[in-house]
Design an enzyme around this catalytic site. Structure first.
Site, PDB file in Angstrom:
ATOM      1  N   HIS A 259     -26.796 -36.420 -51.355  1.00  0.00           N
ATOM      2  CA  HIS A 259     -27.179 -36.129 -49.982  1.00  0.00           C
ATOM      3  C   HIS A 259     -28.450 -35.284 -49.936  1.00  0.00           C
ATOM      4  O   HIS A 259     -29.302 -35.489 -49.053  1.00  0.00           O
ATOM      5  CB  HIS A 259     -26.064 -35.416 -49.220  1.00  0.00           C
ATOM      6  N   HIS A 286     -34.263 -28.045 -46.545  1.00  0.00           N
ATOM      7  CA  HIS A 286     -35.205 -28.462 -45.509  1.00  0.00           C
ATOM      8  C   HIS A 286     -36.446 -27.576 -45.457  1.00  0.00           C
ATOM      9  O   HIS A 286     -37.545 -28.055 -45.177  1.00  0.00           O
ATOM     10  CB  HIS A 286     -34.506 -28.483 -44.153  1.00  0.00           C
ATOM     11  N   HIS A 363     -86.918 -44.592 -58.104  1.00  0.00           N
ATOM     12  CA  HIS A 363     -86.012 -43.774 -57.263  1.00  0.00           C
ATOM     13  C   HIS A 363     -84.956 -43.098 -58.150  1.00  0.00           C
ATOM     14  O   HIS A 363     -83.791 -43.526 -58.124  1.00  0.00           O
ATOM     15  CB  HIS A 363     -85.347 -44.668 -56.221  1.00  0.00           C
TER      16      HIS A 363
END
Length: 460
Positions: A259, A286, A363
């Site tokens: 879970h 959480h 260049h």
């Protein structure tokens, strides 16, 4: 390239809210591309909509709670996990109460409802968050989450409690296809020592043995145990017998760890993108989950567009010979060496920059730098191939620039760099006119980007 996914049709679930005890209806609706997850409080007058993103999480004490402008939606993590694990990118949830129905305390009833209505593939590509380096977040009490590179999203978690009944457990999910059979049915859990304080706070009014695993680990006097049993609606029993109070047996011996893994998936769904990476979580919850999700969101903002994965060992999907058939450019103006991926909306190409490029002669002779205008030209050539590849006779057509906007040069390109072009259609091709956004990377570094419009014209 994988496409975004939404629900084929709406579905509704109904049940008690865990903390309020209210009977609540949640309706899950299809949503357009790039919509993400949103929750609408249809019980309120203005029916506000809250984006399901990590920054909107305001509380994490006993579940994940979204808060915006004083409006709350609680206990969203199980529904979020079901959406994410089902591969859904876009969904609007209409809720007639302040929290998601707890149902049986797991995600399985959400998953079953999703499987019943089915999924619908959408036109836009999924926008994966591809983990390129380790990201790590630590908490104050031994909590620890890291994410490392992996080809898909997978999770390893370990929980640890100072408990006579529940001490340490592990759970692993290596393939999201196994979520339904291995994780979705894992129920939330609570310790008896936590129940009384929660009741005093006015919470878990809808909690019972049908929607939570209740763990009795510290012996109480019989009278006190009986009083608590009456409050939470369970039968009296011998207070000396520690263990699980539920009559329904555990689905797995490590159901509590599974879970916690489910919660991780639900909380990380709030980063707003599907993830390619491996999560390793120690003592998750959480609070640390949300802290970690916010850290990933910061990394996403820092790298607003992620570089495509380039494996030089894989054969190109379009080699230089086919490129010469699709576009008319030739030396010294052919600036794409191969295409490594293409679909109807996006193309990814490669250019190996060497010191022998003719433009480096001027260049610049002492510090060779690839001109920015040629970087834009290279993006446009890749975009031209994206459009030309849909034509039956591409050699009879040519793509011409009509407009260039929002050009940004972020880093110089020098000999030895390998350029990775990513060009996306901004909309469908109409009347031979196409709008595109292009990005160029060297490794993981974005070096240039632009938006441009091109017209496909038939050769005379």
């Amino acid at each position: 390239m994988q496409k975004q996914v939404t629900l084929k049709q709406s579905f509704t679930v109904k049940g008690k809210g865990l903390h309020t005890g209210q009977f609540i209806t949640a309706t899950f609706c299809p949503a357009p591309t790039d919509y993400g997850y949103k929750i609408q409080r249809v019980d309120l007058q203005e029916q506000p909509v809250i984006d399901c993103v990590a920054e909107n999480v305001g509380e994490t004490q006993r579940g994940t709670v979204l808060v915006k402008d004083g409006i709350k939606v609680s206990t969203i993590e199980h529904a979020m996990a079901a959406l994410y694990a089902s591969g859904i990118d876009n969904c609007l949830i209409q809720l007639d109460g302040p929290e998601m129905p707890i149902l049986d305390g797991s995600a399985i009833l959400f998953v079953n409802a999703i499987n019943k209505v089915g999924l619908e593939e959408q036109a836009a590509n999924k926008n994966f968050y591809v983990v390129k380096k380790k990201i790590e977040v630590k908490g104050d009490n031994g909590e620890h989450i890291i994410i490392t590179p992996d080809d898909e999203f997978c999770v390893n978690t370990m929980i640890a409690f100072n408990s006579k009944v529940l001490s340490s457990q592990f759970a692993t999910l290596d393939h999201m296809n196994d979520f339904t059979s291995e994780v979705a049915s894992a129920r939330t859990f609570v310790f008896v020592r936590e129940v009384q304080p929660l009741l005093e706070l006015g919470l878990i009014k809808g909690g019972d043995l049908d929607n939570a695993i209740v763990i009795y680990e510290n012996e109480l006097p019989q009278a006190k145990f009986d009083a608590l049993a009456d409050k939470i609606g369970i039968a009296h029993r011998d207070a000396t017998q520690l263990g699980y109070l539920n009559t329904r047996p555990l689905t797995w011996p490590n159901e509590t760890a599974r879970h916690k893994l489910l919660d991780i998936i639900g909380d990380l769904a709030l980063i707003g993108r599907p993830i390619k990476g491996r999560i390793i979580a120690t003592k998750p919850g959480h609070t640390i989950n949300n802290k970690f999700a916010r850290e990933i969101r910061r990394d996403i903002r820092k790298h607003e567009v992620q570089a495509p994965v380039y494996d030089p060992n894989k054969a190109p999907v379009i080699d230089i010979n086919r490129i010469r058939e699709l576009i008319p450019h030739r030396y010294p103006m052919l600036l794409v060496d191969k295409i490594i991926d293409i679909d109807e909306n996006q193309i990814i190409g490669i250019k190996n920059v060497t010191v022998n490029e003719p433009f480096f002669q001027g260049h610049f002779p002492q510090e060779p730098v690839m001109p920015g205008v040629l970087l834009v030209e290279a993006m446009a050539q890749a975009g031209g191939m994206l459009v030309m590849s849909t034509l039956d006779e591409p050699e009879k057509w040519t793509a011409y620039f009509m407009k260039i906007d929002n050009v940004k040069f972020r880093h110089k390109v020098v000999p030895g760099d390998t350029l990775i072009f990513q060009v996306r259609l901004l909309g469908p091709v109409r009347h031979g006119i196409s709008s595109m956004a292009g990005y160029i990377f060297v490794g993981d570094t974005l070096v240039a980007q632009a938006e441009f419009m091109a017209q496909i014209v038939k050769n005379k």
